[in-house]
Design a protein around this motif. Structure first.
Motif, PDB file in Angstrom:
ATOM      1  N   THR A  41      10.682  -6.577 -79.428  1.00  0.00           N
ATOM      2  CA  THR A  41      11.319  -6.855 -78.129  1.00  0.00           C
ATOM      3  C   THR A  41      10.218  -7.023 -77.092  1.00  0.00           C
ATOM      4  O   THR A  41       9.160  -6.403 -77.185  1.00  0.00           O
ATOM      5  CB  THR A  41      12.295  -5.749 -77.673  1.00  0.00           C
TER       6      THR A  41
ATOM      7  N   PHE B  90       9.209  -2.022 -80.071  1.00  0.00           N
ATOM      8  CA  PHE B  90       9.978  -2.083 -78.823  1.00  0.00           C
ATOM      9  C   PHE B  90       9.021  -2.108 -77.643  1.00  0.00           C
ATOM     10  O   PHE B  90       8.604  -1.083 -77.136  1.00  0.00           O
ATOM     11  CB  PHE B  90      10.960  -0.907 -78.769  1.00  0.00           C
TER      12      PHE B  90
ATOM     13  N   VAL C 241      12.805  -2.369 -70.599  1.00  0.00           N
ATOM     14  CA  VAL C 241      14.272  -2.443 -70.477  1.00  0.00           C
ATOM     15  C   VAL C 241      14.699  -1.712 -69.208  1.00  0.00           C
ATOM     16  O   VAL C 241      14.195  -0.624 -68.921  1.00  0.00           O
ATOM     17  CB  VAL C 241      14.923  -1.778 -71.707  1.00  0.00           C
ATOM     18  N   GLY C 242      15.629  -2.297 -68.488  1.00  0.00           N
ATOM     19  CA  GLY C 242      16.164  -1.615 -67.307  1.00  0.00           C
ATOM     20  C   GLY C 242      16.899  -0.354 -67.725  1.00  0.00           C
ATOM     21  O   GLY C 242      17.756  -0.396 -68.604  1.00  0.00           O
ATOM     22  N   ASP C 243      16.522   0.771 -67.138  1.00  0.00           N
ATOM     23  CA  ASP C 243      17.192   2.022 -67.496  1.00  0.00           C
ATOM     24  C   ASP C 243      18.623   2.058 -66.966  1.00  0.00           C
ATOM     25  O   ASP C 243      19.477   2.704 -67.540  1.00  0.00           O
ATOM     26  CB  ASP C 243      16.405   3.215 -66.950  1.00  0.00           C
TER      27      ASP C 243
ATOM     28  N   GLY D 213       7.354   2.509 -80.566  1.00  0.00           N
ATOM     29  CA  GLY D 213       7.740   2.493 -79.155  1.00  0.00           C
ATOM     30  C   GLY D 213       6.529   2.309 -78.260  1.00  0.00           C
ATOM     31  O   GLY D 213       5.386   2.524 -78.678  1.00  0.00           O
TER      32      GLY D 213
END
Ligand code: C5P
Length: 219
Positions: free
Chosen positions: A14, A92, A96-98, A144
């Motif tokens: 991602t 990853f 990403v927007g939390d 991660g």
């Protein structure tokens, strides 16, 4: 199949930010160019892997050799990741927007001279933790990232445990005009067993190539 250290392996990556709509013209986003994630995808493809890159909105070219799936929101990204399974490796790298606005308005919110309504937010799914916690189709190697502005190593140790990944790549993003959007990165690798390795500052492309070598060794 292409030869190389990841020949015959499937890898998903991602990359980029997510855009969480407020109304048709506004969104919440994280600061991310996608450069590191795209570099990892390119390096994995060059190493012989079959690569799916799931990317949020970015302004950089697609990496050669990877299948690219474009998404907007965190929920779309999770859906695309699940559709790309099974894979041997999942990385990853996306910012990403939390949170997302509780309700995306269908029409532009007008500026009418009164105080703006507060923006109600709800939490997005944690894609990394969701995939790392799967019982079926869990990738053998779940990687991660952690972008930290302070206490980089302490936060990384807490994060690898909480997210359930096998390897965590932590970088210090506190420097003004540094890592975010830049071409270079300096990272620390933290293993599940607590082993810590700090790399010198390198081009993001070189970080991608070295990470891919590491993945191949860990499989
Ligand atoms: O908790 P934090 O956002 O710092 O964790 C970063 C790591 O978790 C990155 O690997 C990022 O791609 C992933 N992540 C995710 N889904 C989220 C939030 C973060 O996959 N909703």
């Amino acid at each position: 199949t292409k030869p190389g250290p990841l020949a015959g392996r499937r890898v998903l990556v991602t990359s980029g930010p997510t855009h969480e709509p407020i109304d048709p013209v506004r969104y919440l986003a994280n600061r991310s160019s996608g450069r590191q994630g795209h570099a990892i995808a390119a390096a994995a493809a060059a190493a012989g892997a079959t690569v799916t890159l799931i990317s949020g909105p970015v302004a950089i070219p697609d990496p050669p050799g990877a299948k690219v799936v474009r998404v907007g929101t965190a929920r779309e990204m999770l859906e695309a990741v699940e559709a790309a399974l099974p894979t041997d490796v999942a990385v990853f790298c996306a910012a990403v927007g939390d949170w997302r606005p509780a309700e995306a308005r269908g029409a532009k919110i007008k500026k009418d001279g009164t105080a703006p309504a507060p923006l109600a937010l709800v939490e997005n799914p944690d894609i990394l933790a969701t995939i790392a916690g799967r019982s079926a189709d869990r990738p053998r190697l779940v990687v991660g990232f952690a972008a930290e502005t302070d206490r980089v190593i302490e936060n990384a140790r807490e994060k690898i445990a909480r997210k359930g990944c096998d390897l965590l790549v932590a970088n210090d993003v506190s420097h003004e005009g540094g890592v975010m959007g830049g071409a270079r990165n300096s990272v620390h690798l933290l293993g599940r067993d607590g082993a810590l390795e700090s790399w010198p500052e390198l081009d993001k492309d070189e970080v991608g190539r070295r990470l891919v070598e590491r993945f191949a060794a860990m499989l």
